[in-house]
Motif scaffolding. Sequence first.
Motif, PDB file in Angstrom:
ATOM      1  N   ILE A 135      -0.935   2.835 -13.362  1.00 57.56           N
ATOM      2  CA  ILE A 135      -0.221   2.487 -14.600  1.00 57.56           C
ATOM      3  C   ILE A 135      -0.090   3.715 -15.507  1.00 57.56           C
ATOM      4  CG2 ILE A 135      -0.715   0.022 -14.567  1.00 57.56           C
ATOM      5  CD1 ILE A 135      -3.096   0.485 -16.379  1.00 57.56           C
ATOM      6  N   LYS A 136      -0.392   4.877 -14.935  1.00 60.14           N
ATOM      7  CA  LYS A 136      -0.159   6.152 -15.587  1.00 60.14           C
ATOM      8  C   LYS A 136       0.459   7.102 -14.549  1.00 60.14           C
ATOM      9  CE  LYS A 136      -2.019   5.424 -19.713  1.00 60.14           C
ATOM     10  NZ  LYS A 136      -2.047   3.954 -19.596  1.00 60.14           N
ATOM     11  N   PRO A 137       1.220   8.108 -14.994  1.00 58.09           N
ATOM     12  CA  PRO A 137       1.826   9.048 -14.043  1.00 58.09           C
ATOM     13  C   PRO A 137       0.767   9.827 -13.261  1.00 58.09           C
ATOM     14  CG  PRO A 137       2.806   9.265 -16.232  1.00 58.09           C
ATOM     15  CD  PRO A 137       1.600   8.402 -16.394  1.00 58.09           C
TER      16      PRO A 137
ATOM     17  N   LEU B 198       6.953   4.208 -15.985  1.00 61.23           N
ATOM     18  CA  LEU B 198       6.468   5.519 -15.577  1.00 61.23           C
ATOM     19  C   LEU B 198       7.618   6.510 -15.376  1.00 61.23           C
ATOM     20  CD1 LEU B 198       3.639   4.504 -13.050  1.00 61.23           C
ATOM     21  CD2 LEU B 198       3.410   5.177 -15.448  1.00 61.23           C
ATOM     22  N   ASN B 199       8.731   6.017 -14.866  1.00 57.58           N
ATOM     23  CA  ASN B 199       9.881   6.896 -14.647  1.00 57.58           C
ATOM     24  C   ASN B 199      10.508   7.358 -15.953  1.00 57.58           C
ATOM     25  OD1 ASN B 199       9.649   6.716 -11.860  1.00 57.58           O
ATOM     26  ND2 ASN B 199      11.111   5.024 -11.689  1.00 57.58           N
TER      27      ASN B 199
ATOM     28  N   THR C  91       0.833  -1.202   0.000  1.00 58.92           N
ATOM     29  CA  THR C  91       0.000   0.000   0.000  1.00 58.92           C
ATOM     30  C   THR C  91       0.865   1.249   0.000  1.00 58.92           C
ATOM     31  OG1 THR C  91      -1.764  -1.156   1.195  1.00 58.92           O
ATOM     32  CG2 THR C  91      -1.811   1.249   1.233  1.00 58.92           C
ATOM     33  N   GLU C  92       1.935   1.223   0.787  1.00 56.39           N
ATOM     34  CA  GLU C  92       2.858   2.359   0.822  1.00 56.39           C
ATOM     35  C   GLU C  92       3.445   2.616  -0.565  1.00 56.39           C
ATOM     36  OE1 GLU C  92       7.098   3.708   2.884  1.00 56.39           O
ATOM     37  OE2 GLU C  92       6.579   1.590   2.652  1.00 56.39           O
ATOM     38  N   ARG C  93       3.859   1.546  -1.222  1.00 59.98           N
ATOM     39  CA  ARG C  93       4.474   1.696  -2.547  1.00 59.98           C
ATOM     40  C   ARG C  93       3.479   2.331  -3.525  1.00 59.98           C
ATOM     41  NH1 ARG C  93       8.118  -2.726  -5.837  1.00 59.98           N
ATOM     42  NH2 ARG C  93       8.175  -1.612  -7.842  1.00 59.98           N
ATOM     43  N   MET C  94       2.247   1.892  -3.481  1.00 55.99           N
ATOM     44  CA  MET C  94       1.220   2.452  -4.358  1.00 55.99           C
ATOM     45  C   MET C  94       1.031   3.948  -4.082  1.00 55.99           C
ATOM     46  SD  MET C  94      -2.850   1.528  -4.439  1.00 55.99           S
ATOM     47  CE  MET C  94      -3.097   2.204  -2.795  1.00 55.99           C
ATOM     48  N   ILE C  95       0.937   4.306  -2.802  1.00 52.17           N
ATOM     49  CA  ILE C  95       0.709   5.707  -2.442  1.00 52.17           C
ATOM     50  C   ILE C  95       1.885   6.578  -2.858  1.00 52.17           C
ATOM     51  CG2 ILE C  95       0.536   7.274  -0.466  1.00 52.17           C
ATOM     52  CD1 ILE C  95      -1.204   5.129   0.907  1.00 52.17           C
ATOM     53  N   ARG C  96       3.090   6.118  -2.618  1.00 57.26           N
ATOM     54  CA  ARG C  96       4.260   6.921  -2.990  1.00 57.26           C
ATOM     55  C   ARG C  96       4.332   7.108  -4.505  1.00 57.26           C
ATOM     56  NH1 ARG C  96       7.362   8.277   1.218  1.00 57.26           N
ATOM     57  NH2 ARG C  96       7.392   6.958   3.090  1.00 57.26           N
ATOM     58  N   ARG C  97       3.926   6.122  -5.248  1.00 55.56           N
ATOM     59  CA  ARG C  97       3.937   6.236  -6.703  1.00 55.56           C
ATOM     60  C   ARG C  97       2.892   7.258  -7.170  1.00 55.56           C
ATOM     61  NH1 ARG C  97       6.638   6.623 -10.947  1.00 55.56           N
ATOM     62  NH2 ARG C  97       7.966   4.969 -10.152  1.00 55.56           N
TER      63      ARG C  97
END
Length: 297
Positions: A99-101, A279-280, A16-22
Amino acid sequence: MRVAHLVITYTNPLQTERMIRRMQHPGFDFYVHVDKKIDIAPHLFLAKIPNVYLINDRVNVVWGGYNTIEATLRSVKEIFDTGKLYDYVHLMSGQDYPIKPASQMYDFFVANNGKEFLQFEHFDDWASESYPRIREYHLTNYSFPGRYYVQWMMNKILPVRKSPLAMEYYGSSMFWALTSKSLKYIIELIDNNARFRRFMQFTWGSDEFMFQTLVLNSSFKDNVVNDNLLFLDRDKGAAHPNILTSIHLGKLLASQKFFARKFDWAKDIVVLDNIDRYLNSGSQSVEPSPVVHSLTV
């Protein structure tokens, strides 16, 4: 423009953290509802991330039960009670991933402000079990010996259930991005209509049709877009979507959706790594990393 992403989760807080940070963006806030049956301690660190808040009024979520609706509505109320003004609330799970910025997501909401994004089909077309969800009694929220027998007896003896509100019913995925105006309308309708609330409490899978039904039977129907912005891979007739892995990468990167589910980095973390690389880079072509399955955390 400001968007509140509401994350309903019971799974890995690190994912969940990874998703939020992204998804971090100046126009986005995140509210995380952790299933009440789950120890919240491992999730507390999420509130240290900027613009991330934990929902206090937690609910024990039962799959297919009205408690999922209860968790969602209580969370939305808590979001509104902050006094912050949001144009949208976007419902997600802890196993989603962008899956998009984030900037592209934000621009999309700005360009489409006022539209209601949810997926729907009329009950006549949705599935064979559509009408039994509302016409039969379901004791999904309850847990006691003989529950299924009692449920069977209720449906055998009692008349077919009828909705207390004259509406056409629609259903599909539980996830959506709705305007604050439409959500305030829904909350007010439910809070002021005890008969409808009781009716919904004995349905099955209400999270997959209540919001669609109420929005499409309201003045907001003309603003509805039949799209919840979410990529899913589901086998026909399956109760749950497939876990997305590296074999899905091509479809994910080619999709016009903004989010995808469902991911499980204990099974395949590399697919998330490749999405991040894509994305990067901002490139339309990213060579995938080697596939690695069955990872543990």
